[in-house]
Design a protein around this motif. Structure first.
Motif, short mmCIF file in Angstrom:
data_model
loop_
_atom_site.label_atom_id
_atom_site.label_comp_id
_atom_site.label_asym_id
_atom_site.label_seq_id
_atom_site.Cartn_x
_atom_site.Cartn_y
_atom_site.Cartn_z
N ASP A 139 0.81 -1.22 0.00
CA ASP A 139 0.00 0.00 0.00
C ASP A 139 0.85 1.27 0.00
O ASP A 139 0.32 2.37 0.17
CB ASP A 139 -0.97 0.01 1.19
N SER A 140 2.16 1.14 -0.19
CA SER A 140 3.04 2.30 -0.24
C SER A 140 3.80 2.30 -1.56
O SER A 140 4.52 1.35 -1.87
CB SER A 140 4.04 2.29 0.92
N MET A 141 3.65 3.37 -2.33
CA MET A 141 4.40 3.47 -3.58
C MET A 141 5.90 3.55 -3.28
O MET A 141 6.72 2.93 -3.96
CB MET A 141 3.95 4.71 -4.36
N HIS A 142 6.29 4.27 -2.23
CA HIS A 142 7.69 4.48 -1.90
C HIS A 142 8.37 3.22 -1.36
O HIS A 142 9.46 2.86 -1.78
CB HIS A 142 7.80 5.61 -0.87
N VAL A 157 0.87 -5.36 -6.97
CA VAL A 157 -0.53 -5.02 -6.81
C VAL A 157 -0.61 -3.89 -5.79
O VAL A 157 -0.29 -4.08 -4.61
CB VAL A 157 -1.37 -6.22 -6.34
N PHE A 158 -1.00 -2.71 -6.25
CA PHE A 158 -1.06 -1.53 -5.40
C PHE A 158 -2.43 -1.48 -4.70
O PHE A 158 -3.46 -1.38 -5.36
CB PHE A 158 -0.86 -0.28 -6.25
N ILE A 159 -2.43 -1.59 -3.37
CA ILE A 159 -3.66 -1.44 -2.61
C ILE A 159 -3.85 0.04 -2.36
O ILE A 159 -3.17 0.65 -1.54
CB ILE A 159 -3.59 -2.23 -1.29
N TRP A 222 1.29 13.41 -10.89
CA TRP A 222 2.50 12.59 -10.80
C TRP A 222 2.20 11.26 -10.11
O TRP A 222 2.68 10.22 -10.53
CB TRP A 222 3.58 13.36 -10.05
N SER A 223 1.40 11.30 -9.06
CA SER A 223 1.04 10.07 -8.35
C SER A 223 0.28 9.13 -9.26
O SER A 223 0.50 7.90 -9.23
CB SER A 223 0.18 10.41 -7.12
N CYS A 224 -0.60 9.67 -10.06
CA CYS A 224 -1.38 8.84 -10.99
C CYS A 224 -0.47 8.19 -12.03
O CYS A 224 -0.64 7.02 -12.38
CB CYS A 224 -2.44 9.69 -11.66
N LYS A 225 0.51 8.92 -12.51
CA LYS A 225 1.46 8.38 -13.47
C LYS A 225 2.26 7.24 -12.86
O LYS A 225 2.51 6.21 -13.50
CB LYS A 225 2.39 9.48 -13.97
N CYS A 226 2.65 7.39 -11.59
CA CYS A 226 3.42 6.33 -10.91
C CYS A 226 2.60 5.05 -10.80
O CYS A 226 3.16 3.94 -10.93
CB CYS A 226 3.83 6.80 -9.52
N ILE A 227 1.30 5.18 -10.57
CA ILE A 227 0.45 3.99 -10.42
C ILE A 227 0.50 3.13 -11.68
O ILE A 227 0.73 1.92 -11.62
CB ILE A 227 -1.00 4.41 -10.11
N SER A 228 0.30 3.75 -12.83
CA SER A 228 0.27 2.98 -14.07
C SER A 228 1.66 2.57 -14.53
O SER A 228 1.80 1.62 -15.32
CB SER A 228 -0.42 3.80 -15.18
N THR A 229 2.71 3.23 -14.04
CA THR A 229 4.08 2.91 -14.44
C THR A 229 4.65 1.75 -13.64
O THR A 229 5.32 0.86 -14.21
CB THR A 229 5.00 4.13 -14.27
N TYR A 230 4.39 1.71 -12.34
CA TYR A 230 5.06 0.75 -11.47
C TYR A 230 4.13 -0.34 -10.93
O TYR A 230 4.61 -1.31 -10.33
CB TYR A 230 5.73 1.47 -10.31
N THR A 232 1.26 -3.42 -11.48
CA THR A 232 0.65 -4.32 -12.45
C THR A 232 -0.84 -4.06 -12.50
O THR A 232 -1.43 -3.91 -13.57
CB THR A 232 0.91 -5.79 -12.08
N ILE A 233 -1.47 -4.01 -11.31
CA ILE A 233 -2.86 -3.59 -11.18
C ILE A 233 -2.99 -2.78 -9.89
O ILE A 233 -2.09 -2.81 -9.04
CB ILE A 233 -3.85 -4.78 -11.15
N ALA A 234 -4.10 -2.07 -9.75
CA ALA A 234 -4.39 -1.32 -8.53
C ALA A 234 -5.79 -1.69 -8.06
O ALA A 234 -6.73 -1.73 -8.87
CB ALA A 234 -4.30 0.18 -8.77
N ILE A 235 -5.94 -1.96 -6.76
CA ILE A 235 -7.22 -2.37 -6.19
C ILE A 235 -7.49 -1.57 -4.94
O ILE A 235 -6.56 -1.08 -4.30
CB ILE A 235 -7.24 -3.89 -5.86
N PRO A 236 -8.76 -1.40 -4.56
CA PRO A 236 -9.07 -0.64 -3.34
C PRO A 236 -8.76 -1.39 -2.06
O PRO A 236 -8.48 -0.77 -1.03
CB PRO A 236 -10.57 -0.36 -3.48
N SER A 237 -8.82 -2.72 -2.08
CA SER A 237 -8.56 -3.54 -0.90
C SER A 237 -8.46 -4.99 -1.34
O SER A 237 -8.84 -5.34 -2.46
CB SER A 237 -9.69 -3.39 0.13
N LEU A 238 -7.96 -5.85 -0.44
CA LEU A 238 -7.91 -7.28 -0.75
C LEU A 238 -9.30 -7.87 -0.89
O LEU A 238 -9.51 -8.84 -1.62
CB LEU A 238 -7.13 -8.03 0.33
#
Length: 281
Positions: A139-142, A157-159, A222-230, A232-238
């Protein structure tokens, strides 16, 4: 945590129900299904082992260790992914105290610190594969998503909790899937869009005023660009994916597809109108 000092740790120790949410049964069932299907499950956290144990026992139950093949605490992310074995070796634990450094990681178990290089070597041994595939949830991009993607080339998988407050209809192609292929994610929707800050605006899109009488321009943040760049998928929760079949095929973020393709169950509403006109910042 060990010294029981400060205001945070003693408070969480004494009143865990006030601060911690139990893991939904659907997610616990999903973890068991993954393990039964032969997947190797890892828990990697920067928390120390004693604090991790408190959290996991309350969230998953006293048998939480049975859900995972390998537990790594005090991982010190993002350094876990970027440092070499010499810089950050694994250590064994005894009564939550770190012991001597290990030259290699030879078997599953509970460890402290460490690095992704030696962990991957262990995964090769455990799977019998030269190139085992790893899917890393964070859940942390950094600390999670960028380093796991950039240094280890893992699927990520970005939560993303900013997706929780934005409910839109499923795309037409997803609606055509058979019922058994759909999840039943029905989270409580917030009164106001969760991704919109009163101070900063949308998490996903900036609106730039036009010159003179020109219309405003939408640009991805910039945050939105990072999501699609790094990611594979993004989800709101498990919970959003826990009811899906294990062989469900997600649409990935990629350079060859729409920048919204990897959001599940659906893209943020801010990215849907006039998508072709939205540019990267």
């Amino acid at each position: 945590f060990l010294e029981d000092c400060g205001t945070y740790f003693p408070e969480v120790k004494n009143h865990p129900d006030k601060y911690l949410q139990k893991c939904p049964e659907t997610v616990k069932k999903w973890l068991k299904q993954l393990k039964s299907a032969g997947k190797i499950l890892l828990l990697i956290t920067s928390s120390h082992s004693d604090y991790c144990r408190l959290l996991c026992e309350h969230i998953l139950g006293n048998d939480f260790e049975e859900y995972f093949d390998i537990v790594i605490t005090n991982a010190l992310k993002p350094g876990f992914f970027s440092h070499t074995p010499n810089q950050r070796p694994f250590r064994t634990l005894e009564n939550d105290e770190e012991q001597e450094a290990l030259l290699s990681l030879d078997k599953p178990g509970w460890y402290s610190q460490g690095n992704a290089i030696q962990l991957y070597e262990l995964l090769k041994k455990m799977t019998g594969k030269l190139d085992p595939k790893v899917v890393y949830f964070g859940d942390s991009m950094h600390s999670d998503i960028f380093p796991a993607h950039h240094y280890s080339n893992w699927e990520t998988v970005f939560i993303l909790e900013e997706l929780l407050g934005d409910k839109v209809t499923m795309p037409a192609e997803a609606e055509s899937e058979p019922l058994e292929k759909k999840g039943k994610y029905e989270g409580d929707q917030l009164q106001t869009p969760y991704f919109v800050s009163k101070q900063w605006g949308s998490f996903f899109v900036d609106r730039l005023p036009g010159l003179e009488n020109a219309e405003e321009t939408l640009v991805r943040t910039w945050s939105c660009k990072c999501i699609s760049t790094y990611s594979t998928i993004a989800i709101p929760s498990l919970e959003a994916i826990a009811d899906l079949p294990l062989d469900y095929r997600f649409t990935r973020f990629s350079a060859n597809s729409s920048a919204t393709a990897g959001y599940y169950p659906s893209p943020p509403r801010a990215l849907l109108p006039n998508e072709e006109a939205v540019t990267m910042k």
